[in-house]
Design a protein around this motif. Structure first.
Motif, short mmCIF file in Angstrom:
data_model
loop_
_atom_site.label_atom_id
_atom_site.label_comp_id
_atom_site.label_asym_id
_atom_site.label_seq_id
_atom_site.Cartn_x
_atom_site.Cartn_y
_atom_site.Cartn_z
N LYS A 17 26.45 -34.26 -44.18
CA LYS A 17 25.27 -34.63 -43.40
C LYS A 17 25.67 -35.03 -41.99
O LYS A 17 25.05 -34.62 -41.00
CB LYS A 17 24.53 -35.77 -44.08
N THR A 18 26.72 -35.82 -41.91
CA THR A 18 27.20 -36.26 -40.59
C THR A 18 27.80 -35.09 -39.82
O THR A 18 27.58 -34.93 -38.61
CB THR A 18 28.26 -37.36 -40.76
N ALA A 19 28.57 -34.27 -40.51
CA ALA A 19 29.26 -33.16 -39.84
C ALA A 19 28.29 -32.14 -39.30
O ALA A 19 28.50 -31.58 -38.22
CB ALA A 19 30.24 -32.50 -40.81
N PHE A 20 27.23 -31.88 -40.03
CA PHE A 20 26.30 -30.85 -39.58
C PHE A 20 25.53 -31.28 -38.33
O PHE A 20 25.00 -30.44 -37.61
CB PHE A 20 25.34 -30.44 -40.69
N ALA A 21 25.52 -32.56 -38.07
CA ALA A 21 24.92 -33.01 -36.82
C ALA A 21 25.73 -32.47 -35.65
O ALA A 21 25.21 -32.26 -34.56
CB ALA A 21 24.87 -34.53 -36.78
N ALA A 22 27.01 -32.27 -35.87
CA ALA A 22 27.88 -31.69 -34.84
C ALA A 22 28.18 -30.23 -35.13
O ALA A 22 28.98 -29.60 -34.44
CB ALA A 22 29.18 -32.47 -34.78
N PHE A 23 27.56 -29.72 -36.17
CA PHE A 23 27.72 -28.33 -36.56
C PHE A 23 29.16 -27.99 -36.91
O PHE A 23 29.75 -27.06 -36.39
CB PHE A 23 27.22 -27.39 -35.47
N MET A 24 29.70 -28.77 -37.85
CA MET A 24 31.06 -28.52 -38.33
C MET A 24 30.98 -28.34 -39.84
O MET A 24 30.19 -28.97 -40.52
CB MET A 24 31.99 -29.70 -38.01
N ALA A 25 31.89 -27.47 -40.38
CA ALA A 25 31.96 -27.24 -41.81
C ALA A 25 33.26 -26.58 -42.16
O ALA A 25 34.01 -26.18 -41.31
CB ALA A 25 30.79 -26.35 -42.26
N GLY A 26 33.55 -26.43 -43.46
CA GLY A 26 34.77 -25.73 -43.83
C GLY A 26 35.20 -25.86 -45.26
O GLY A 26 36.40 -25.88 -45.52
N ILE A 30 21.14 -21.89 -39.04
CA ILE A 30 21.43 -20.47 -38.79
C ILE A 30 20.91 -20.08 -37.42
O ILE A 30 21.55 -19.31 -36.69
CB ILE A 30 20.81 -19.59 -39.90
N ASP A 31 19.75 -20.63 -37.04
CA ASP A 31 19.23 -20.38 -35.70
C ASP A 31 20.24 -20.82 -34.63
O ASP A 31 20.49 -20.11 -33.66
CB ASP A 31 17.91 -21.13 -35.48
N ARG A 32 20.79 -22.01 -34.84
CA ARG A 32 21.77 -22.53 -33.89
C ARG A 32 23.04 -21.66 -33.90
O ARG A 32 23.60 -21.37 -32.84
CB ARG A 32 22.13 -23.98 -34.27
N VAL A 88 33.08 -15.32 -38.64
CA VAL A 88 33.61 -15.68 -39.97
C VAL A 88 32.59 -16.50 -40.75
O VAL A 88 32.37 -16.29 -41.95
CB VAL A 88 34.95 -16.45 -39.83
N ILE A 89 31.94 -17.46 -40.08
CA ILE A 89 30.91 -18.25 -40.76
C ILE A 89 29.76 -17.36 -41.20
O ILE A 89 29.25 -17.48 -42.33
CB ILE A 89 30.39 -19.37 -39.82
N LEU A 90 29.34 -16.44 -40.33
CA LEU A 90 28.28 -15.51 -40.72
C LEU A 90 28.71 -14.66 -41.92
O LEU A 90 27.90 -14.37 -42.82
CB LEU A 90 27.93 -14.60 -39.54
N PHE A 122 34.36 -10.08 -46.29
CA PHE A 122 33.16 -10.28 -45.47
C PHE A 122 32.69 -8.97 -44.86
O PHE A 122 31.49 -8.68 -44.81
CB PHE A 122 33.45 -11.29 -44.34
N ILE A 123 33.64 -8.17 -44.38
CA ILE A 123 33.30 -6.87 -43.78
C ILE A 123 32.63 -5.98 -44.82
O ILE A 123 31.62 -5.31 -44.54
CB ILE A 123 34.56 -6.20 -43.21
#
Length: 506
Positions: A354-363, A385-387, A438-440, A499-500
């Protein structure tokens, strides 16, 4: 990275009056192999003229210093319990050490200084019973090794630093710190100058960064210094020196980790979990501390220590507070979680998403945690996804513009090989574009219909296609290096191929 914040050097004591007669080291051998008989001849013929520093001038300085040093040692040995008997000799010795600072004006003479066997005499004074004499020597060594002095004098500088190392200057400098009290302004300055001398020596000879940690307790001293709550110039400099020692040395990273250094740096950082630095100097110190933390998080064993010391939780708290350390906390988490699933799992388990997505981080990409991650992308009508697509479009345009510019340069017959062109595009934003792709790829390969539909809609709106994303991924795939070994490279390429392939499905 140049974090140097040295104090302005003291004003030089002036130009030394020199004699005009020819002189040399002939006659009786004096203290430590230096000819003292020349001194009287030089002094008796002194005509008060002023000349530039040269070899003869340096010899005169050395002879005078060695004589005062000899006198002081002899007087101390003769009257060990009567300080008044040797007080004058120490004032004279102090003056000679100050005069030696003039040598900083002629670094090209350093090889001759070393040949005269003067370095052992200077270095030994770091352990002098009179702390003021030791402080004088610290100031002298800082001046002699100053980066401005040594510029364009690489070989003389190396010869001097090698001589200092051979005569245990590192050990004596660090031992001397324990004798100094920061309640005294002169001793506080001497601590700063000691750190400056060590940094100067590292500049000349990078191997000193590991040597000083192998041979001394400097790492432990620095760790203790950054944990003191009050901020001052020495705490700032300690953080800078610690970062320098850690930045390119796995050995030092592991060594500090074994000293409970991860927890120590976290304690220093924790002082800013809910407040901002009060000055630009304090802000720089905080950046240094996070640099130290990120360096420490390179070895796997320190990542484990980070988790045990609740480093993940601390970084999340800092992010929640949104103080100046916000971005640095994100960077530290990135280092902690890279190629270390336990840190990723802890991050999810303590509700860091929740906190990380405020900064748009993940992994994180495993099990139920993966589902929790993916669910974040469908919240609020897929706003994340819009962002993501907004960023993709922005960086895609940057790379396109850079590619067109490079093609135009190529038409103008500017020689540039493929590797250089690729590096130019990376600098223009290609690497960020690749990470977004890569995220996409992760999102598309999840086969979540709502997310796929949103991605396709946004691609069409921006006049892009899945083929464009595939092209970015393919270029990324072809340029994955093997720095971490062939197995890691193969795993990374296999993931990108997946992914490809997913993006190729109708």
């Amino acid at each position: 990275m140049d974090h140097r914040t040295k104090r302005r050097r003291e004003e030089e004591t002036g130009v030394l009056p020199l004699v005009s007669e020819n002189g040399g080291f002939n006659g009786e051998s004096g203290f430590d192999g230096v000819d003292l008989s020349l001194l009287e001849a030089v002094e008796s013929s002194h005509n008060g003229g002023v000349e530039v520093l040269d070899l003869r001038a340096m010899k005169k300085l050395v002879l005078s210093f060695e004589r005062r040093l000899r006198d002081n040692l002899e007087t101390r040995m003769k009257y060990p319990e009567q300080p008044d008997k040797f007080a004058d000799s120490e004032v004279e010795l102090h003056e000679e050490i100050e005069r030696l600072k003039i040598l900083a004006g002629g670094p090209e003479l350093y090889p001759e200084l070393v040949a005269l066997n003067t370095v052992p005499s200077i270095v030994d004074l770091l352990g002098h019973d009179n702390i003021d004499i030791a402080i004088d020597v610290v100031g002298l060594l800082m001046d002699l090794t100053d980066e401005d002095v040594l510029e364009d004098n690489d070989e003389p500088a190396r010869i001097l630093v090698d001589a200092l190392i051979e005569n245990n200057a590192l050990e004596l400098l660090v031992q001397n710190i324990s004798r100094l009290s920061e309640s005294d302004p002169d001793e506080t300055a001497a601590i700063y100058n000691t750190l400056a001398t060590v940094e100067n020596m590292i500049e000349v000879k990078p191997a000193v960064a590991e040597l000083v940690c192998e041979r001394t307790k400097l790492l432990r001293w620095l760790l203790g210094r950054i944990k003191i709550r009050e901020f001052d110039g020495n705490k700032q400099y300690a953080s800078e020196i610690l970062a320098i020692l850690l930045q390119n040395s796995t050995a030092n990273q592991k060594r500090l980790g074994q000293m409970n250094g991860v927890d120590g740096v976290l304690q220093a950082v924790a002082m800013y979990k809910s407040r901002d630095p009060k000055s630009s100097d304090e802000e720089e110190m905080l950046e240094n501390l996070f640099d130290c933390l990120c360096c420490l998080l390179m070895p796997v064993e320190n990542k484990e220590r980070f988790i045990k010391s609740e480093g993940v939780e601390l970084m999340i708290i800092i992010m929640k507070q949104k103080k100046s350390a916000y971005g640095s906390a994100i960077r530290a988490l990135d280092f902690a979680m890279t190629k270390y699933p336990p840190a990723c799992e802890r991050f999810v388990d303590v509700l860091g998403l929740k906190t990380a997505f405020a900064a748009f981080m993940a992994g994180i990409t495993r099990g139920s945690r993966r589902e929790r991650l993916l669910s974040k992308f469908v919240e609020n009508e897929c706003e994340k996804i819009d962002r993501l697509m907004e960023l993709y479009s922005r960086y895609s345009d940057r790379v396109k513009n850079e590619t067109e510019r490079l093609n135009k340069l190529e038409l103008d017959d500017l020689e540039m090989d493929e590797e250089e062109q690729y590096n130019r595009k990376l600098e223009a934003g290609l690497y960020t574009l690749q990470l977004i792709a890569v995220i996409l790829g992760h999102l598309w390969s999840s086969e979540h219909q709502q997310m796929r539909g949103r991605i396709e809609l946004l691609l069409r709106q921006q006049r892009l296609t899945k083929e464009d994303v595939k092209d970015v991924l393919l270029e990324y795939h072809d340029n994955i290096g093997d720095v971490d070994g062939p197995e890691d490279k193969e795993r990374a390429q296999t993931r990108i191929q997946r992914f490809i392939a997913a993006l190729s499905d109708l």
